[in-house]
Design an enzyme around this catalytic site. Structure first.
Site, short mmCIF file in Angstrom:
data_model
loop_
_atom_site.label_atom_id
_atom_site.label_comp_id
_atom_site.label_asym_id
_atom_site.label_seq_id
_atom_site.Cartn_x
_atom_site.Cartn_y
_atom_site.Cartn_z
N GLY A 10 0.84 -1.14 -0.01
CA GLY A 10 0.00 -0.02 0.14
C GLY A 10 0.94 1.16 -0.06
O GLY A 10 0.46 2.41 0.55
N ARG A 38 -1.91 -0.35 -7.43
CA ARG A 38 -1.80 0.88 -8.27
C ARG A 38 -0.52 1.26 -8.63
O ARG A 38 0.58 0.72 -8.15
CB ARG A 38 -2.64 1.91 -7.86
CG ARG A 38 -2.23 2.94 -6.65
CD ARG A 38 -2.98 4.14 -6.42
NE ARG A 38 -3.22 4.23 -5.01
CZ ARG A 38 -3.38 5.60 -4.52
NH1 ARG A 38 -3.51 6.47 -5.39
NH2 ARG A 38 -3.79 5.82 -3.35
N ASP A 54 -0.80 -7.60 -5.32
CA ASP A 54 -2.06 -7.67 -4.82
C ASP A 54 -1.99 -8.42 -3.33
O ASP A 54 -1.85 -9.32 -3.61
CB ASP A 54 -3.13 -8.39 -5.73
CG ASP A 54 -4.62 -8.26 -5.06
OD1 ASP A 54 -4.81 -8.05 -4.01
OD2 ASP A 54 -5.41 -8.77 -5.95
N TYR A 144 -15.62 -0.14 8.68
CA TYR A 144 -14.32 -0.09 8.85
C TYR A 144 -13.71 -0.25 10.09
O TYR A 144 -12.79 -0.95 10.59
CB TYR A 144 -13.92 1.51 8.04
CG TYR A 144 -12.77 1.95 8.56
CD1 TYR A 144 -11.56 1.23 7.84
CD2 TYR A 144 -12.33 2.94 9.32
CE1 TYR A 144 -10.36 1.92 8.00
CE2 TYR A 144 -11.12 3.64 9.21
CZ TYR A 144 -10.03 3.04 8.83
OH TYR A 144 -8.79 3.68 8.95
N LYS A 148 -11.47 -2.74 11.93
CA LYS A 148 -10.14 -2.48 12.73
C LYS A 148 -10.24 -3.28 14.05
O LYS A 148 -9.03 -3.65 14.47
CB LYS A 148 -10.03 -0.87 12.79
CG LYS A 148 -9.59 -0.20 11.44
CD LYS A 148 -8.12 -0.71 10.70
CE LYS A 148 -7.83 0.20 9.70
NZ LYS A 148 -6.67 -0.44 9.04
P1 NAD Z 1 -4.66 4.87 0.89
O1 NAD Z 1 -6.16 4.55 0.71
O2 NAD Z 1 -4.30 6.35 1.00
O3 NAD Z 1 -3.70 3.83 0.87
C1 NAD Z 1 -4.16 2.31 0.76
C2 NAD Z 1 -3.10 1.92 -0.36
O4 NAD Z 1 -3.46 0.44 -0.60
C3 NAD Z 1 -3.56 2.42 -1.77
O5 NAD Z 1 -2.36 2.88 -2.47
C4 NAD Z 1 -4.18 1.34 -2.47
O6 NAD Z 1 -3.97 1.27 -3.75
C5 NAD Z 1 -3.44 0.10 -1.86
N1 NAD Z 1 -4.31 -0.82 -1.89
C6 NAD Z 1 -5.68 -1.26 -1.99
N2 NAD Z 1 -5.89 -2.68 -2.16
C7 NAD Z 1 -4.69 -3.33 -2.44
C8 NAD Z 1 -4.50 -4.50 -2.51
N3 NAD Z 1 -5.33 -5.42 -2.69
N4 NAD Z 1 -3.12 -4.87 -2.55
C9 NAD Z 1 -2.23 -4.08 -2.57
N5 NAD Z 1 -2.32 -2.65 -2.43
C10 NAD Z 1 -3.61 -2.19 -2.20
O7 NAD Z 1 -4.72 4.67 2.60
P2 NAD Z 1 -3.89 5.41 3.89
O8 NAD Z 1 -4.62 6.49 4.42
O9 NAD Z 1 -2.51 5.66 3.55
O10 NAD Z 1 -4.15 4.44 5.08
C11 NAD Z 1 -3.13 3.44 5.12
C12 NAD Z 1 -3.56 2.20 6.49
O11 NAD Z 1 -3.54 3.48 7.44
C13 NAD Z 1 -4.95 1.93 6.56
O12 NAD Z 1 -4.83 0.67 7.14
C14 NAD Z 1 -5.84 2.95 7.15
O13 NAD Z 1 -7.15 2.21 7.28
C15 NAD Z 1 -5.04 3.25 8.32
N6 NAD Z 1 -5.44 4.74 8.64
C16 NAD Z 1 -5.22 5.76 8.03
C17 NAD Z 1 -5.63 6.91 8.53
C18 NAD Z 1 -5.45 8.26 7.77
O14 NAD Z 1 -6.02 9.24 8.32
N7 NAD Z 1 -4.95 8.16 6.87
C19 NAD Z 1 -6.00 7.05 9.85
C20 NAD Z 1 -6.10 5.82 10.67
C21 NAD Z 1 -5.82 4.75 9.93
C1 AKB Z 2 -10.90 7.70 8.19
O1 AKB Z 2 -11.38 9.01 8.38
O2 AKB Z 2 -11.38 6.97 7.84
C2 AKB Z 2 -9.44 7.63 8.62
C3 AKB Z 2 -9.53 7.13 9.98
C4 AKB Z 2 -9.47 8.19 11.13
O3 AKB Z 2 -9.06 5.94 10.18
N1 AKB Z 2 -8.96 8.94 8.46
#
Ligand code: NAD
Ligand code: AKB
Length: 313
Positions: A10, A38, A54, A144, A148
Site C-alpha cells: 500500500g 496501483r 495484490d 471500517y 479494525k
Molecule cells: P490509502 O487509501 O491512501 O492507501 C492505501 C493503499 O493501499 C492505496 O495506495 C491502494 O492502492 C493500496 N491497496 C488497496 N488494495 C490493495 C491490494 N489489494 N493490494 C495492494 N495494495 C492495495 O490509505 P492510507 O490513508 O494511506 O491508510 C493506510 C492505513 O492506515 C490503512 O490501514 C488505514 O486504515 C490506516 N489509517 C489511516 C488513517 C488516515 O487518516 N490516513 C487514519 C487511521 C488509520
Molecule cells: C478515516 O477517516 O476513515 C481515517 C481514519 C480516522 O481511520 N482517516
C-alpha cells in the site's frame, strides 16, 4: 546485525508514500521494497525498488517475501471509513483478508516484525467522547471500525499464540500534503487547505462543531518508526496503541486558516459522513503510548496549519 529487508504494502497511498521515504532514509533505498495495486507514486520513483502486488493474492505475496528475502512487512492496504460504507463486503474482505495473509506469512517465514495500523474508528457511539482511554467500551458502528477492531485482536492472537512481533497504532485523522487521502471521514481537514490556497470557498461535509482527533503526518510517521524500533519488552499493548496530538472542529480549523488567509470562507453541507464522525470520540487519551515507548507529539493545530499552507503549492 542482520540487515532488515522491508516490504511496504500500500506504498502508493497517503501514509505509504511518506512512510516508505522515511524508512528508505533509515535502512537505505534498496532495503525497502514499495508495493501497491496501483502504479508507483511519482515521489517514490528512483528512490528504491517497486513491485506491483495484490495483497489478496496470498501465494504471490508469499513468493515475493521468499524471493526478496523480506524480514519485515508494513501493511497499509485498506479501505477507509467513508469508502467502506459504500461497499461494506468489499471493505471487510480487503481489510481482514490482507491482514490474515500477512500474519500467516509472518508466522511461516518467521519475519522479525510486522506493522499494521488500526484507527480511532474502532471506537463507537458508546465509547467516551472526551479523552477516550486505551481500554474502554469499544462498539464500532462502521464496517471500517469493525474490521479494525477484529484486526487488532488478530494481531494480539498471532503475538500470543505464535510469537509474531506485530505492532499497531490507532491513528487519528492524518493531515498531509504529499499524497492524496484515500476516502476517510477526516479528509475534509486536508481538502480545506487546498480550497484555501486556491482562494475558493470550502463546502465542508461535516458540521461546524464536529470535533475529531487529528494528527500531522510527520508526527504519525515518527510515531510509527519509534514504535517499531522500541525494544519488544516495552510494547505492552499488542492490540493497538491510542495515539494523540490535536483535536479540532471545522470551524476551529477555518479560524486558524483565516489567521493566514483572512478572506477564506467555508460553508457547511453535512452528508453521510456526519453520522460516521458523530460515532467517534472527540479526543483521545494516549497515556500508554507515552509511558510504554515514550511517544511525544510535536505538532498542534497552529503549527500544522502554518506548515500545510507553506507546503501546498
Ligand atoms: P490509502 O487509501 O491512501 O492507501 C492505501 C493503499 O493501499 C492505496 O495506495 C491502494 O492502492 C493500496 N491497496 C488497496 N488494495 C490493495 C491490494 N489489494 N493490494 C495492494 N495494495 C492495495 O490509505 P492510507 O490513508 O494511506 O491508510 C493506510 C492505513 O492506515 C490503512 O490501514 C488505514 O486504515 C490506516 N489509517 C489511516 C488513517 C488516515 O487518516 N490516513 C487514519 C487511521 C488509520
Ligand atoms: C478515516 O477517516 O476513515 C481515517 C481514519 C480516522 O481511520 N482517516
Amino acid at each position: 546485525m542482520k540487515k532488515e529487508k522491508i516490504l511496504v504494502i500500500g506504498a502508493s497511498g497517503q501514509i505509504g508514500v511518506e512512510l516508505t521515504l522515511a524508512l528508505r532514509k533509515i535502512y537505505g533505498g534498496a532495503q525497502v521494497i514499495a508495493s501497491d495495486l496501483r502504479e508507483e507514486n511519482e515521489l517514490l520513483k528512483g528512490t528504491g525498488p517497486y513491485v506491483s502486488l495484490d495483497v489478496m493474492n496470498k501465494e504471490m505475496l508469499h513468493v515475493q517475501v521468499i524471493r526478496q528475502g523480506v524480514t519485515q512487512i508494513y501493511l497499509l492496504a485498506a479501505i477507509l471509513s467513508a469508502t467502506g460504507e459504500k461497499n461494506p463486503p468489499l471493505a471487510w474482505n480487503l481489510n481482514m483478508q490482507s491482514l490474515l495473509n500477512v500474519l500467516d506469512i509472518a508466522k511461516e517465514e518467521k519475519l522479525s516484525k510486522v506493522y499494521w495500523p488500526s484507527s480511532i474508528a474502532v471506537f463507537g457511539p458508546t465509547s467516551p467522547k472526551d479523552a477516550c482511554p486505551q481500554h474502554t467500551i469499544i462498539e464500532p458502528s462502521t464496517v471500517y471500525g469493525i474490521s479494525k477492531f477484529a484486526g487488532e485482536f488478530w494481531c494480539n492472537y498471532f503475538h500470543q499464540r505464535f510469537g509474531v512481533d506485530v505492532r499497531s497504532i490507532r491513528y487519528p485523522g492524518l493531515i498531509s500534503y504529499k499524497s492524496a487521502p484515500g476516502g476517510g471521514t477526516t479528509d475534509y481537514a486536508i481538502e480545506i487547505f487546498h480550497a484555501a490556497k486556491l482562494g475558493k470557498m470550502y463546502p465542508c461535509f461535516l458540521k461546524a462543531d464536529t470535533h475529531l482527533p487529528m494528527m500531522y503526518m510527520p508526527d504519525a510517521i515518527r510515531a510509527t518508526i519509534e514504535l517499531m524500533e522500541a525494544p519488544a519488552e516495552r510494547i505492552k499493548v499488542r492490540t493497538s496503541y491510542n495515539l494523540s496530538s490535536m483535536s479540532f472542529s471545522p470551524q476551529e480549523i477555518h479560524q486558524e486558516i483565516k489567521k493566514h488567509l483572512p478572506d477564506f470562507q467555508i460553508s457547511y453541507q453535512p452528508d453521510y459522513r456526519q453520522h460516521i464522525a458523530d460515532s467517534w470520540p472527540k479526543s483521545i487519551d494516549d497515556a500508554p503510548a507515552r509511558n510504554d515507548w515514550g511517544w511525544k507529539h510535536e505538532y498542534d493545530l497552529s503549527k500544522m496549519t502554518a506548515e500545510m499552507l507553506k507546503n501546498i503549492g
